[in-house]
Design a protein around this motif. Structure first.
Motif, PDB file in Angstrom:
ATOM      1  N   PRO A  59      -5.812   1.969   7.646  1.00 34.15           N
ATOM      2  CA  PRO A  59      -6.201   1.369   6.358  1.00 34.15           C
ATOM      3  C   PRO A  59      -5.050   1.341   5.360  1.00 34.15           C
ATOM      4  O   PRO A  59      -4.892   0.373   4.606  1.00 34.15           O
ATOM      5  CB  PRO A  59      -7.336   2.283   5.877  1.00 34.15           C
ATOM      6  CG  PRO A  59      -7.894   2.894   7.127  1.00 34.15           C
ATOM      7  CD  PRO A  59      -6.701   3.095   8.002  1.00 34.15           C
ATOM      8  N   PHE A  60      -4.228   2.388   5.347  1.00 30.96           N
ATOM      9  CA  PHE A  60      -3.072   2.423   4.451  1.00 30.96           C
ATOM     10  C   PHE A  60      -2.099   1.298   4.795  1.00 30.96           C
ATOM     11  O   PHE A  60      -1.628   0.573   3.909  1.00 30.96           O
ATOM     12  CB  PHE A  60      -2.372   3.780   4.562  1.00 30.96           C
ATOM     13  CG  PHE A  60      -1.037   3.848   3.872  1.00 30.96           C
ATOM     14  CD1 PHE A  60      -0.951   3.856   2.490  1.00 30.96           C
ATOM     15  CD2 PHE A  60       0.141   3.896   4.617  1.00 30.96           C
ATOM     16  CE1 PHE A  60       0.286   3.913   1.853  1.00 30.96           C
ATOM     17  CE2 PHE A  60       1.373   3.961   3.987  1.00 30.96           C
ATOM     18  CZ  PHE A  60       1.443   3.965   2.604  1.00 30.96           C
ATOM     19  N   VAL A  61      -1.811   1.137   6.069  1.00 31.95           N
ATOM     20  CA  VAL A  61      -0.900   0.083   6.517  1.00 31.95           C
ATOM     21  C   VAL A  61      -1.436  -1.293   6.114  1.00 31.95           C
ATOM     22  O   VAL A  61      -0.688  -2.142   5.606  1.00 31.95           O
ATOM     23  CB  VAL A  61      -0.693   0.158   8.048  1.00 31.95           C
ATOM     24  CG1 VAL A  61      -0.034  -1.113   8.579  1.00 31.95           C
ATOM     25  CG2 VAL A  61       0.140   1.384   8.410  1.00 31.95           C
ATOM     26  N   HIS A  62      -2.716  -1.510   6.312  1.00 29.41           N
ATOM     27  CA  HIS A  62      -3.319  -2.805   5.979  1.00 29.41           C
ATOM     28  C   HIS A  62      -3.196  -3.096   4.484  1.00 29.41           C
ATOM     29  O   HIS A  62      -2.819  -4.210   4.078  1.00 29.41           O
ATOM     30  CB  HIS A  62      -4.793  -2.817   6.400  1.00 29.41           C
ATOM     31  CG  HIS A  62      -5.511  -4.073   6.045  1.00 29.41           C
ATOM     32  ND1 HIS A  62      -5.225  -5.284   6.636  1.00 29.41           N
ATOM     33  CD2 HIS A  62      -6.496  -4.321   5.149  1.00 29.41           C
ATOM     34  CE1 HIS A  62      -6.007  -6.226   6.131  1.00 29.41           C
ATOM     35  NE2 HIS A  62      -6.779  -5.665   5.213  1.00 29.41           N
ATOM     36  N   ARG A  63      -3.496  -2.096   3.639  1.00 31.77           N
ATOM     37  CA  ARG A  63      -3.447  -2.310   2.196  1.00 31.77           C
ATOM     38  C   ARG A  63      -2.014  -2.553   1.723  1.00 31.77           C
ATOM     39  O   ARG A  63      -1.780  -3.401   0.848  1.00 31.77           O
ATOM     40  CB  ARG A  63      -4.064  -1.110   1.469  1.00 31.77           C
ATOM     41  CG  ARG A  63      -5.542  -0.928   1.767  1.00 31.77           C
ATOM     42  CD  ARG A  63      -6.125   0.249   1.040  1.00 31.77           C
ATOM     43  NE  ARG A  63      -6.354  -0.045  -0.362  1.00 31.77           N
ATOM     44  CZ  ARG A  63      -6.966   0.791  -1.191  1.00 31.77           C
ATOM     45  NH1 ARG A  63      -7.396   1.961  -0.757  1.00 31.77           N
ATOM     46  NH2 ARG A  63      -7.151   0.474  -2.459  1.00 31.77           N
ATOM     47  N   VAL A  64      -1.075  -1.817   2.270  1.00 32.41           N
ATOM     48  CA  VAL A  64       0.319  -1.993   1.872  1.00 32.41           C
ATOM     49  C   VAL A  64       0.826  -3.369   2.291  1.00 32.41           C
ATOM     50  O   VAL A  64       1.474  -4.072   1.499  1.00 32.41           O
ATOM     51  CB  VAL A  64       1.206  -0.880   2.473  1.00 32.41           C
ATOM     52  CG1 VAL A  64       2.686  -1.213   2.287  1.00 32.41           C
ATOM     53  CG2 VAL A  64       0.899   0.460   1.813  1.00 32.41           C
ATOM     54  N   THR A  68      -0.909  -6.063   2.843  1.00 35.80           N
ATOM     55  CA  THR A  68      -1.568  -7.094   2.034  1.00 35.80           C
ATOM     56  C   THR A  68      -0.824  -7.290   0.721  1.00 35.80           C
ATOM     57  O   THR A  68      -0.623  -8.415   0.259  1.00 35.80           O
ATOM     58  CB  THR A  68      -3.030  -6.704   1.750  1.00 35.80           C
ATOM     59  OG1 THR A  68      -3.746  -6.606   2.986  1.00 35.80           O
ATOM     60  CG2 THR A  68      -3.716  -7.755   0.885  1.00 35.80           C
ATOM     61  N   SER A  69      -0.397  -6.182   0.120  1.00 29.97           N
ATOM     62  CA  SER A  69       0.342  -6.261  -1.145  1.00 29.97           C
ATOM     63  C   SER A  69       1.762  -6.777  -0.953  1.00 29.97           C
ATOM     64  O   SER A  69       2.254  -7.586  -1.751  1.00 29.97           O
ATOM     65  CB  SER A  69       0.380  -4.872  -1.803  1.00 29.97           C
ATOM     66  OG  SER A  69      -0.917  -4.435  -2.145  1.00 29.97           O
ATOM     67  N   SER A 102      -3.270 -10.912   6.305  1.00 27.74           N
ATOM     68  CA  SER A 102      -2.861  -9.504   6.283  1.00 27.74           C
ATOM     69  C   SER A 102      -3.393  -8.733   7.487  1.00 27.74           C
ATOM     70  O   SER A 102      -2.727  -7.815   7.980  1.00 27.74           O
ATOM     71  CB  SER A 102      -3.319  -8.829   4.984  1.00 27.74           C
ATOM     72  OG  SER A 102      -4.731  -8.902   4.846  1.00 27.74           O
ATOM     73  N   GLN A 103      -4.572  -9.106   7.971  1.00 26.72           N
ATOM     74  CA  GLN A 103      -5.109  -8.411   9.146  1.00 26.72           C
ATOM     75  C   GLN A 103      -4.223  -8.677  10.352  1.00 26.72           C
ATOM     76  O   GLN A 103      -3.930  -7.773  11.128  1.00 26.72           O
ATOM     77  CB  GLN A 103      -6.545  -8.866   9.428  1.00 26.72           C
ATOM     78  CG  GLN A 103      -7.251  -8.064  10.528  1.00 26.72           C
ATOM     79  CD  GLN A 103      -7.354  -6.582  10.201  1.00 26.72           C
ATOM     80  OE1 GLN A 103      -7.735  -6.214   9.096  1.00 26.72           O
ATOM     81  NE2 GLN A 103      -7.004  -5.722  11.160  1.00 26.72           N
TER      82      GLN A 103
END
Length: 217
Positions: free
Chosen positions: A6-11, A13-14, A22-23
């Motif tokens: 989840p951290f990797v995905h959020r970073v 995406t930003s 992003s996925q």
């Protein structure tokens, strides 16, 4: 490693400014991370968190350039490549990381599990309720993708469970101690033997306090 997806995905995406892709970027990152064996070249004297962050930033720039070439038309292929801006303020990145660590700890609490997902003893009685109480008190979402909620006081939570506010306060006191122990255990796994564990804990705890004030007091 799964704990940090989840951290990797959020970073990413930003960093990539591309929420629709992003996925895909996240999934491709893990394939890149494992197939390139880049982790074998990591500085073993550094904590895992800053290493992962630097790797994500380099990957995001490369992915954005590659994605631009794949998405543009034939006529655009000869156009100058746009500047790739992969900027994410450090405090926001730390907030993402702290939110992930908090979620992992609460999830472990709810399942009564250790870092490997195995059942463990001696944490707290009524684990699912303890996890729910923490989320209600700090206004935390049930999932990392959820939105923050309005925090509830001990009286309101007690009414929800049919017990006194004092009983909720006692449960929170014990649960916070358990959560802090879980966070310390997790961070220990990301700092090499002989590394500066104290400094890394200070950084993570400070970020956690900004997400949920008092959660690791």
């Amino acid at each position: 490693m799964d704990r940090y997806r989840p951290f990797v995905h959020r970073v990413l995406t930003s960093l990539t400014h591309n929420s629709s892709r992003s996925q895909a970027a996240s999934e491709e990152f893990w394939a890149y991370f494992l197939e390139s064996k880049i982790h074998t070249k990591a500085d073993r004297n550094r904590p895992f968190r800053p290493y992962l962050s630097e790797t994500l930033r380099r990957y995001a720039k490369a992915w954005s350039r590659q994605n631009w070439h794949q998405q543009c038309s034939d006529d655009e292929q000869d156009a100058p490549e746009p500047a790739v801006i992969c900027d994410l303020p450090e405090d926001e990145e730390m907030r993402f990381y702290a939110t992930t660590v908090i979620h992992n700890a609460i999830d472990r609490l709810a399942r009564g599990a250790d870092l490997n997902g195995k059942a463990t003893k001696g944490i707290a009685v009524g684990l699912p309720d303890s996890a729910r109480i923490v989320r209600m008190y700090y206004g935390l979402p049930d999932t990392l993708d959820g939105d923050l909620r309005e925090p509830m006081d001990t009286a309101a939570i007690g009414s929800e469970f049919g017990i006194s506010a004092n009983a909720i306060a006692n449960r929170l006191f014990k649960t916070r101690a358990n959560l802090k122990a879980m966070v310390i255990e997790e961070i220990q796994q990301t700092v090499p033997s002989g590394g500066d564990l104290s400094s890394e804990l200070d950084l993570v705890f400070a970020a956690m306090q900004r997400v949920a004030q008092g959660i690791v007091d």
